[in-house]
Design a protein around this motif. Sequence first.
Motif, short mmCIF file in Angstrom:
data_model
loop_
_atom_site.label_atom_id
_atom_site.label_comp_id
_atom_site.label_asym_id
_atom_site.label_seq_id
_atom_site.Cartn_x
_atom_site.Cartn_y
_atom_site.Cartn_z
N ASP A 104 -28.43 14.03 64.17
CA ASP A 104 -27.48 15.48 63.94
C ASP A 104 -28.19 15.95 62.48
O ASP A 104 -28.65 15.21 61.49
N CYS A 105 -28.02 17.31 62.36
CA CYS A 105 -28.54 18.07 61.40
C CYS A 105 -27.29 18.26 60.51
O CYS A 105 -26.48 19.10 60.96
N PRO A 106 -27.46 18.15 59.00
CA PRO A 106 -26.40 18.40 58.03
C PRO A 106 -26.50 19.96 57.60
O PRO A 106 -25.43 20.52 57.13
N GLY A 107 -27.52 20.80 58.02
CA GLY A 107 -27.59 22.05 57.57
C GLY A 107 -28.06 22.99 58.87
O GLY A 107 -28.00 22.52 59.90
N ARG A 108 -28.47 24.08 58.74
CA ARG A 108 -28.83 25.00 59.75
C ARG A 108 -30.26 25.12 60.04
O ARG A 108 -30.56 25.67 60.98
N TYR A 109 -31.27 24.95 59.23
CA TYR A 109 -32.53 25.41 59.17
C TYR A 109 -33.66 24.38 59.19
O TYR A 109 -33.41 23.41 58.43
N ASP A 110 -34.63 24.62 59.84
CA ASP A 110 -36.09 23.88 59.81
C ASP A 110 -36.03 22.48 59.96
O ASP A 110 -36.44 21.77 58.97
N TYR A 111 -35.59 22.08 60.94
CA TYR A 111 -35.44 20.71 61.35
C TYR A 111 -36.62 20.25 62.17
O TYR A 111 -36.87 18.78 62.23
N GLY A 112 -37.36 21.10 63.04
CA GLY A 112 -38.33 20.56 63.84
C GLY A 112 -38.24 19.92 65.03
O GLY A 112 -39.06 19.45 65.81
#
Length: 203
Positions: free
Chosen positions: A57-65
């Motif tokens: 899961d991503c804790p933010g919204r941008y640039d996870y790849g």
Amino acid sequence: MKRQKTDLKRILPSPPPPIISYHLHITYTLFNPSGVKEALELRQRTREQFQNYLGPDCPGRYDYGYLCMIVDHDIENTTLIGGPFVSGEWSIFLPLGYYAVVTPWLLQNRGNLSMLLHPNSGIWAMWAGEPWPLDMSIFEKETQTNEFGHYPGDPDNPVCLLKGAVCGDDKLSPFALCCYELACKAAEMISNGASSFTVHRCA
């Protein structure tokens, strides 16, 4: 009354910013228990459908790849802090390589819920279902988000899937986009209770 012609060249930046990733949002009424229930059930079904594709899961919204469910607020009881949503919403960070896998499935399975799909470029948002009002006052004209300065194909915003990435399975079609000289090939068999299915990877 004379119809005024819109000059898109004056509205859009030149050249337009590149599309390097998407957000996909499912929106619903927080004070309607049945709507919240439907949204949470769809979120769980989405997790199950793409369990082999999703990263952490991503804790933010941008640039996870990588493809990930965004977890940055209480989706059952609150709107997203800071806006622009005035409704309940849950969302996914969607790299370009997974667009063709995730978007059609959610379009077909969203039920009564609305879906907002937008590139992280500041323009070109699209609604499926009833559009919800958004609080656009949080945005400043020509103020860049943290996506600016990134580009398609940088490590956080891949345009295609690298070797070993999950690109398909027996349940989903079309397959995701593998990078140049790679093909989406059957890789391993996954047992699923009484049945099993094959996961495909870029190789």
